[in-house]
Design a protein around this motif. Structure first.
Motif, PDB file in Angstrom:
ATOM      1  N   PHE A 192      56.651  74.839  16.040  1.00  0.00           N
ATOM      2  CA  PHE A 192      55.525  75.378  16.800  1.00  0.00           C
ATOM      3  C   PHE A 192      54.463  75.938  15.858  1.00  0.00           C
ATOM      4  CE2 PHE A 192      53.321  78.812  18.976  1.00  0.00           C
ATOM      5  CZ  PHE A 192      52.989  78.235  20.189  1.00  0.00           C
ATOM      6  N   ILE A 193      54.903  76.644  14.818  1.00  0.00           N
ATOM      7  CA  ILE A 193      53.956  77.215  13.857  1.00  0.00           C
ATOM      8  C   ILE A 193      53.240  76.106  13.090  1.00  0.00           C
ATOM      9  CG2 ILE A 193      53.870  78.497  11.679  1.00  0.00           C
ATOM     10  CD1 ILE A 193      55.938  80.398  12.868  1.00  0.00           C
ATOM     11  N   GLN A 194      53.951  75.054  12.724  1.00  0.00           N
ATOM     12  CA  GLN A 194      53.292  73.913  12.067  1.00  0.00           C
ATOM     13  C   GLN A 194      52.231  73.305  12.981  1.00  0.00           C
ATOM     14  OE1 GLN A 194      56.496  71.265  11.018  1.00  0.00           O
ATOM     15  NE2 GLN A 194      56.969  72.356   9.124  1.00  0.00           N
ATOM     16  N   ARG A 195      52.542  73.250  14.270  1.00  0.00           N
ATOM     17  CA  ARG A 195      51.568  72.719  15.230  1.00  0.00           C
ATOM     18  C   ARG A 195      50.330  73.623  15.288  1.00  0.00           C
ATOM     19  NH1 ARG A 195      49.870  68.121  17.527  1.00  0.00           N
ATOM     20  NH2 ARG A 195      47.916  69.050  16.866  1.00  0.00           N
ATOM     21  N   LEU A 196      50.545  74.936  15.211  1.00  0.00           N
ATOM     22  CA  LEU A 196      49.414  75.869  15.189  1.00  0.00           C
ATOM     23  C   LEU A 196      48.547  75.650  13.953  1.00  0.00           C
ATOM     24  CD1 LEU A 196      50.692  79.403  16.295  1.00  0.00           C
ATOM     25  CD2 LEU A 196      49.021  77.966  17.448  1.00  0.00           C
ATOM     26  N   CYS A 197      49.207  75.453  12.800  1.00  0.00           N
ATOM     27  CA  CYS A 197      48.449  75.216  11.571  1.00  0.00           C
ATOM     28  C   CYS A 197      47.640  73.927  11.664  1.00  0.00           C
ATOM     29  CB  CYS A 197      49.405  75.161  10.376  1.00  0.00           C
ATOM     30  SG  CYS A 197      50.189  76.742   9.990  1.00  0.00           S
ATOM     31  N   LEU A 198      48.196  72.912  12.295  1.00  0.00           N
ATOM     32  CA  LEU A 198      47.436  71.671  12.508  1.00  0.00           C
ATOM     33  C   LEU A 198      46.256  71.903  13.435  1.00  0.00           C
ATOM     34  CD1 LEU A 198      49.971  68.695  12.849  1.00  0.00           C
ATOM     35  CD2 LEU A 198      48.303  69.109  11.047  1.00  0.00           C
ATOM     36  N   ASP A 199      46.468  72.733  14.463  1.00  0.00           N
ATOM     37  CA  ASP A 199      45.360  73.066  15.360  1.00  0.00           C
ATOM     38  C   ASP A 199      44.224  73.712  14.581  1.00  0.00           C
ATOM     39  OD1 ASP A 199      46.795  72.094  17.487  1.00  0.00           O
ATOM     40  OD2 ASP A 199      47.499  74.048  18.168  1.00  0.00           O
ATOM     41  N   TRP A 200      44.576  74.657  13.689  1.00  0.00           N
ATOM     42  CA  TRP A 200      43.529  75.311  12.898  1.00  0.00           C
ATOM     43  C   TRP A 200      42.850  74.314  11.966  1.00  0.00           C
ATOM     44  CZ3 TRP A 200      43.707  76.167   7.459  1.00  0.00           C
ATOM     45  CH2 TRP A 200      42.628  76.908   6.959  1.00  0.00           C
ATOM     46  N   ALA A 201      43.636  73.437  11.345  1.00  0.00           N
ATOM     47  CA  ALA A 201      43.062  72.472  10.413  1.00  0.00           C
ATOM     48  C   ALA A 201      42.130  71.493  11.110  1.00  0.00           C
ATOM     49  CB  ALA A 201      44.183  71.706   9.701  1.00  0.00           C
ATOM     50  N   SER A 202      42.378  71.256  12.406  1.00  0.00           N
ATOM     51  CA  SER A 202      41.523  70.328  13.158  1.00  0.00           C
ATOM     52  C   SER A 202      40.383  71.037  13.879  1.00  0.00           C
ATOM     53  CB  SER A 202      42.365  69.549  14.170  1.00  0.00           C
ATOM     54  OG  SER A 202      42.962  70.439  15.101  1.00  0.00           O
ATOM     55  N   GLY A 203      40.262  72.362  13.692  1.00  0.00           N
ATOM     56  CA  GLY A 203      39.154  73.101  14.288  1.00  0.00           C
ATOM     57  C   GLY A 203      39.417  73.654  15.668  1.00  0.00           C
ATOM     58  N   SER A 204      40.695  73.658  16.119  1.00  0.00           N
ATOM     59  CA  SER A 204      41.006  74.139  17.464  1.00  0.00           C
ATOM     60  C   SER A 204      41.189  75.652  17.533  1.00  0.00           C
ATOM     61  CB  SER A 204      42.278  73.453  17.987  1.00  0.00           C
ATOM     62  OG  SER A 204      42.090  72.055  18.068  1.00  0.00           O
ATOM     63  N   LEU A 205      41.175  76.332  16.405  1.00  0.00           N
ATOM     64  CA  LEU A 205      41.253  77.796  16.391  1.00  0.00           C
ATOM     65  C   LEU A 205      40.035  78.339  15.648  1.00  0.00           C
ATOM     66  CD1 LEU A 205      45.043  78.345  15.538  1.00  0.00           C
ATOM     67  CD2 LEU A 205      43.940  78.624  17.758  1.00  0.00           C
ATOM     68  N   PRO A 206      38.855  78.225  16.255  1.00  0.00           N
ATOM     69  CA  PRO A 206      37.620  78.583  15.547  1.00  0.00           C
ATOM     70  C   PRO A 206      37.503  80.076  15.255  1.00  0.00           C
ATOM     71  CG  PRO A 206      37.166  78.162  17.864  1.00  0.00           C
ATOM     72  CD  PRO A 206      38.596  77.788  17.645  1.00  0.00           C
ATOM     73  N   GLN A 207      38.313  80.910  15.903  1.00  0.00           N
ATOM     74  CA  GLN A 207      38.204  82.353  15.663  1.00  0.00           C
ATOM     75  C   GLN A 207      38.760  82.763  14.303  1.00  0.00           C
ATOM     76  OE1 GLN A 207      40.201  80.787  17.820  1.00  0.00           O
ATOM     77  NE2 GLN A 207      41.778  82.128  18.673  1.00  0.00           N
ATOM     78  N   PHE A 208      39.452  81.851  13.623  1.00  0.00           N
ATOM     79  CA  PHE A 208      40.045  82.160  12.325  1.00  0.00           C
ATOM     80  C   PHE A 208      39.424  81.295  11.230  1.00  0.00           C
ATOM     81  CE2 PHE A 208      43.646  82.976  15.332  1.00  0.00           C
ATOM     82  CZ  PHE A 208      43.612  84.353  15.231  1.00  0.00           C
ATOM     83  N   GLN A 209      38.895  81.960  10.186  1.00  0.00           N
ATOM     84  CA  GLN A 209      38.439  81.234   9.001  1.00  0.00           C
ATOM     85  C   GLN A 209      39.615  80.904   8.082  1.00  0.00           C
ATOM     86  OE1 GLN A 209      34.914  82.085   6.639  1.00  0.00           O
ATOM     87  NE2 GLN A 209      34.362  83.721   8.093  1.00  0.00           N
ATOM     88  N   PHE A 210      40.605  81.823   8.059  1.00  0.00           N
ATOM     89  CA  PHE A 210      41.735  81.669   7.144  1.00  0.00           C
ATOM     90  C   PHE A 210      43.042  81.758   7.928  1.00  0.00           C
ATOM     91  CE2 PHE A 210      38.268  83.582   4.749  1.00  0.00           C
ATOM     92  CZ  PHE A 210      38.218  82.796   3.605  1.00  0.00           C
ATOM     93  N   VAL A 211      43.984  80.912   7.557  1.00  0.00           N
ATOM     94  CA  VAL A 211      45.349  80.979   8.078  1.00  0.00           C
ATOM     95  C   VAL A 211      46.296  80.933   6.886  1.00  0.00           C
ATOM     96  CG1 VAL A 211      47.140  79.822   9.412  1.00  0.00           C
ATOM     97  CG2 VAL A 211      44.807  79.936  10.311  1.00  0.00           C
ATOM     98  N   PHE A 212      47.141  81.955   6.772  1.00  0.00           N
ATOM     99  CA  PHE A 212      48.109  82.032   5.682  1.00  0.00           C
ATOM    100  C   PHE A 212      49.516  82.015   6.264  1.00  0.00           C
ATOM    101  CE2 PHE A 212      44.293  84.237   4.103  1.00  0.00           C
ATOM    102  CZ  PHE A 212      44.047  83.468   2.964  1.00  0.00           C
ATOM    103  N   LEU A 213      50.307  81.018   5.883  1.00  0.00           N
ATOM    104  CA  LEU A 213      51.676  80.858   6.368  1.00  0.00           C
ATOM    105  C   LEU A 213      52.645  81.311   5.285  1.00  0.00           C
ATOM    106  CD1 LEU A 213      53.856  79.881   8.294  1.00  0.00           C
ATOM    107  CD2 LEU A 213      53.455  77.543   7.481  1.00  0.00           C
ATOM    108  N   LEU A 214      53.432  82.333   5.606  1.00  0.00           N
ATOM    109  CA  LEU A 214      54.415  82.886   4.674  1.00  0.00           C
ATOM    110  C   LEU A 214      55.816  82.661   5.237  1.00  0.00           C
ATOM    111  CD1 LEU A 214      52.401  86.133   4.240  1.00  0.00           C
ATOM    112  CD2 LEU A 214      52.972  84.687   2.302  1.00  0.00           C
ATOM    113  N   ASN A 215      56.696  82.066   4.432  1.00  0.00           N
ATOM    114  CA  ASN A 215      58.065  81.806   4.859  1.00  0.00           C
ATOM    115  C   ASN A 215      58.979  82.889   4.292  1.00  0.00           C
ATOM    116  OD1 ASN A 215      60.684  80.766   5.333  1.00  0.00           O
ATOM    117  ND2 ASN A 215      59.846  78.693   5.408  1.00  0.00           N
ATOM    118  N   CYS A 216      59.571  83.690   5.170  1.00  0.00           N
ATOM    119  CA  CYS A 216      60.395  84.823   4.723  1.00  0.00           C
ATOM    120  C   CYS A 216      61.680  84.355   4.038  1.00  0.00           C
ATOM    121  CB  CYS A 216      60.727  85.725   5.904  1.00  0.00           C
ATOM    122  SG  CYS A 216      59.280  86.568   6.586  1.00  0.00           S
TER     123      CYS A 216
END
Length: 980
Positions: free
Chosen positions: A300-324
């Motif tokens: 699901f998180i990977q899908r969110l990152c793809l959404d941001w990369a394709s411009g579907s989350l315009p409210q965010f300029q930056f997305v940082f994914l950290l794996n605990c």
């Protein structure tokens, strides 16, 4: 009038005399007998009037209600300066002069200090009048009506100030309301859109590079399937936390998730696009994504990152994914810039200083995701000692997370953490703005995923889907996306004609063996001799990691082993700009290999195997999901025969001693003493044995009343319970089952209630009504009648609001003898038996929800004709609640024998209504109305009513408002009146 003019003149004379600079006295002085005005007129001492002293710091004067205050009718209501000279007094016969202490910006409201003795003048010292910016009073909202105390009593008709207001034109410059509006229009940050600094070209390049990198990294799912072609969009469910309330609220203020019924879960569903949607006035900045192992949180998180990369989350300029999984929280040499730009799943940044500077300039456009949050080992002190500096100051990663979470650094950024709810319901989740649970696959989702998995291979697709649907256990497992993928993989590669596995252990053992076999065939050095693949070493690494709550694999392991495990998908590699680490791909794989080590290693004794197999009586602490899965695998492997062909199991190892130890432990189990969650795990462990002997032994020792209360049941849980309960017919046993607060789906409820061995069931009222409607729509009248007769409410204990909210609907069904929106049903000719047979009801919603939901209970009470015990303690129903109870309910429940209204803030009016209702309650034996607020008047009313209740045995009515003498007198008159 003449009197008004004289009063106005005297006031003006008095105030003009006060316009002298100098120090002031801030004490309230009584009127001296020899005091005179400036004009020489002696002052008369007021009759029976004592000027109150001005309240000193820290003291509180005795004041009257605000509505009794009268402001001075003089037009002068601004700063007065009084010289420290002989006191100036009001006109002859006037009210005493009251001088209030210096009022500053932080002084409490004026009404809290003014004593209503007459005209009052507020004195402000010169040092309090700052030439700085004016502090404007708040303006009333448009259309607001002034309260009476500011219209009728404050400015009487005919006063000089009223005349002045009517006779003078309005001056805008003297209106604080309009000045405030102008001030707000010019300075409020909400009035103007915040101007963002334009990103430099190097920052824009980094953002584009990161988006391109995200599209490459997140485009594929496990097994090499494409995200766009194979992803099934699972729904989210909005969850909430509650504070336990009721009688034991002072003992337990623990927060926990609100349990939703099946119908409520359907209403609370959200799409992925609604994740960051802010419907409330307060913006949400922290989100928790909850889901069991294999639910698809990482996907699901990977899908969110793809959404941001394709411009579907315009409210965010930056997305940082950290794996605990790969973060060392104790590492003490990390800065915020290093955490975001070096340790996240982002490409290396060439100009990190410029990028980080731009990040700090727009924190509300930054999304930081912490995946696998449950892999954090030490939660103690997680929110202590937060990082407070954005600079290169070095912190531990734990401190950086605490600083982000508590808005000490990068305040305004959005946080998203993904975790398992059973493992990490802790202090962090309790402070989240939004809790979202990732739903598993629905039956429709399983079909869609299977068709996408096999793609164009229509024949294999149809065959696989048919096999999955025909095997009820496998179909229930497929509600978990990871297990659905595992099943499809096995169906793709197993030989035709082979049956599907019957247990979770067998499913994962076959799938893991097949993975390793396919990877070995690709390795030329291993394809000739399988034994060169050191499976025991891989299993030992899995066990060591399990003990340390770690998925990391030792890099010093055999290169061929690591290569084969990576190719097979058992291990996965995580890359950052600094390093690359190998980890076990999922919880099921690591736990299966750990179980293989425990069962087949000669270094592990029988005691260790038993300790990690079936549940134990003495352990009361709720264990994590990882431990649950390990127990099932260990129990399953001990009783499973070594399969033919390629397998991770070694058939030459003798495990008879370990099997005997587990059998002995199973035979000694006492299910009566287990908590609901433990009882469910025992069911699963017995199911994994595939032994009818142990299934019958379990059912023989089960209590007559089974309880899974508060344990969330998924489809596979329901199947296992149903499967084992089928053996009850051979033992001639029947059970009552408690399914309250289990989130059981309607389909699962239908399956369990349909069992012949179930004679009664408790479930969420809304879900039960939904089950009846489902059976009615399918014209299954026989099972509908059975489901209505088996449903029970006794004893009914309402501890949360959702326990009461559906009760009026059930009462309506009982009265009208039909389901909502349907014709009369023959199965309801005698109403709802659960309401007719209910004998005990406990209403324990407490102060928070009790007063609001009490009217719904009052509506239902007349339908409870068999009710004998009604407990309404500590719900703050007050006089209004007591009146409703006495007028609408008590006389309609003739069977009531015991009523407790202990601690409900009932005063004299409520006691009087209860006293009127007492003589009509013929069967009432005990009434507890102690620790309320009625006085001797209410106590006497109740005592008098008790004389007409010859059948009553006791009346407890002691409280602090009843004089002791009155109470003792009532006790002497009637010994049935008790204190405690």
């Amino acid at each position: 009038s003449r009197a008004e003019n004289e009063s106005h003149y005297d006031s003006e004379s008095f105030m003009s005399a006060l316009q002298t600079t100098g120090d002031i006295s801030t004490t309230c002085m009584p009127i001296p007998e020899d005091a005179t005005f400036l004009d020489g007129v002696p002052a008369k001492k007021p009759k029976a009037t004592v000027c109150p002293e001005s309240p000193s710091n820290g003291s509180t004067p005795t004041i009257a209600p605000e509505s009794s205050f009268h402001l001075s009718p003089t037009p002068f209501q601004h700063v007065l300066r009084i010289p420290f000279s002989p006191p100036l007094l009001p006109p002859s016969g006037g009210s005493p002069l009251q001088i209030i202490q210096t009022i500053g910006p932080y002084t409490p409201p004026l009404f809290g200090t003014v004593v209503p003795t007459g005209p009052t003048y507020v004195i402000v010292s010169p040092q309090c009048v700052s030439p700085g910016a004016q502090i404007f009073p708040l303006s009333p909202a448009t259309g607001t009506v002034a309260p009476p105390e500011l219209t009728g009593s404050v400015l009487p008709v005919g006063s000089s100030s009223d005349s002045a207001c009517q006779g003078s034109p309005t001056v805008d410059t003297l209106s604080p309301t309009k000045d405030l509006q102008k001030h707000n229009d010019s300075t409020s940050p909400k009035a103007e859109k915040k101007i963002r600094p334009e990103a430099p070209e190097c920052v824009k390049d980094y953002i584009h590079h990161t988006q391109s990198y995200m599209r490459d990294v997140c485009c594929s799912m496990r097994g090499g399937m494409g995200m766009e072609s194979h992803y099934v969009d699972a729904h989210l469910v909005q969850r909430k936390l509650l504070i336990k309330s009721g009688k034991n609220a002072n003992k337990c203020l623990e927060k926990e998730l609100v349990v939703l019924s099946d119908s409520e879960r359907k209403k609370a569903k959200l799409d992925r696009s609604q994740l960051f949607h802010n419907s409330d006035s307060k913006p949400k900045q922290s989100f928790a994504l909850l889901g069991k192992a294999g639910a698809g949180k990482t996907t699901f998180i990977q899908r969110l990152c793809l959404d941001w990369a394709s411009g579907s989350l315009p409210q965010f300029q930056f997305v940082f994914l950290l794996n605990c999984k790969i973060l060392d929280l104790t590492q003490s040499n990390c800065s915020l810039k290093g955490l975001l730009l070096d340790l996240s799943m982002s490409p290396r940044c060439e100009d990190s200083d410029s990028v980080f500077k731009h990040i700090l300039s727009c924190p509300d456009e930054v999304l930081i995701i912490f995946d696998s949050f449950d892999h954090i080992k030490d939660f103690e002190g997680l929110l202590q000692s937060p990082a407070k500096s954005h600079t290169n100051t070095k912190y531990t990663i734990k401190q950086l997370f605490s600083g982000l979470f508590q808005k000490e650094i990068l305040s305004g950024c959005t946080l998203l953490i993904a975790t398992r709810p059973k493992d990490v319901l802790n202090q962090v989740l309790r402070k989240m703005d939004s809790l979202l649970e990732l739903c598993g696959f629905s039956p429709e989702d399983i079909e869609l995923y299977t068709s996408k998995y096999f793609g164009d291979n229509t024949s294999l697709q149809e065959s696989a889907l048919k096999q999955i649907k025909n095997d009820r256990y496998i179909f229930s497992l497929c509600s978990n996306p990871l297990l659905c993928w595992t099943t499809c993989f096995l169906l793709e590669h197993q030989e035709s004609g082979n049956d599907l596995p019957s247990t979770l252990t067998d499913l994962y053992q076959r799938a893991t063996s097949k993975h390793l076999q396919l990877a070995s065939l690709e390795n030329s050095s291993l394809c000739k001799n399988r034994k060169l693949l050191d499976i025991p070493q891989l299993c030992k690494m899995a066990w060591e990691g399990f003990k340390n709550h770690d998925t990391h694999v030792n890099p010093a392991s055999s290169t061929e082993l690591l290569d084969c495990a990576l190719k097979s998908g058992i291990l996965t590699s995580f890359k950052t700009s600094e390093c690359q680490k190998n980890h076990f791909a999922d919880l099921f794989t690591q736990n299966l290999l750990s179980a293989v080590h425990l069962v087949q290693s000669k270094q592990v004794n029988e005691k260790m195997v038993v300790a990690n197999s079936v549940v134990h009586q003495k352990k009361r602490k709720v264990q994590g999901e990882s431990q649950d899965v390990l127990q099932r695998f260990v129990t399953g492997l001990v009783f499973q025969k070594a399969p033919d062909g390629v397998s991770i199991l070694d058939s030459s190892v003798n495990i008879k001693a370990k099997r005997k130890a587990v059998e002995t432990h199973l035979e000694s189990m006492k299910p009566n003493d287990l908590l609901p969650a433990r009882l469910l795990e025992l069911f699963h462990c017995v199911y994994e044995t595939s032994s009818a002997k142990f299934a019958k032994l379990l059912l023989k020792n089960l209590p007559d009343n089974l309880s899974f209360y508060g344990t969330q049941l998924c489809p596979s849980d329901v199947y296992v319970i149903c499967h084992l309960l089928q053996y009850a017919s051979t033992l001639k046993r029947t059970f009552s089952i408690n399914l309250q607060d289990t989130c059981i789906p309607i389909s699962g409820l239908k399956e369990l209630v349909g069992l012949q061995c179930i004679k009664a069931f408790w479930a969420h009222t809304a879900d039960t009504i939904g089950l009846w409607e489902d059976l009615h729509r399918s014209n299954d009248e026989l099972n509908l009648k059975s489901a209505i007769e088996k449903f029970t409410l006794h004893p009914f204990k309402a501890t949360e609001g959702y326990h009461i909210e559906s009760l009026p609907v059930l009462v309506q069904i009982h009265r009208e003898k039909k389901l909502p929106m349907s014709e009369p049903v023959s199965a309801l000719d005698e109403g709802v038996p659960a309401l007719r047979h209910l004998q005990r009801l406990e209403f324990e919603l407490g102060v928070q929800n009790g007063p609001e939901l009490f009217p719904k209970l009052v509506e239902a009470l007349p339908s409870l004709q068999s009710l004998q015990h009604l407990d309404l303690e500590k719900n703050q129903i007050g006089d209004s609640g007591a009146e409703k109870l006495a007028a609408k309910a008590l006389a309609s429940v003739p069977s009531l024998q015991s009523l407790s209204l202990y601690g409900n803030a009932i005063a004299d009016i409520g006691a009087e209504h209860l006293a009127l209702a007492l003589p009509d309650m013929n069967f009432l034996l005990d009434l507890n109305i102690a620790f309320n607020k009625f006085t001797d008047l209410g106590a006497k009313k109740l005592g008098a009513a008790l004389k007409n209740c010859t059948g009553m045995k006791s009346l407890e009515l002691w409280n602090d408002c009843i004089p002791y003498g009155v109470f003792e007198h009532l006790r002497l008159q009637d010994p049935r009146i008790r204190s405690l």
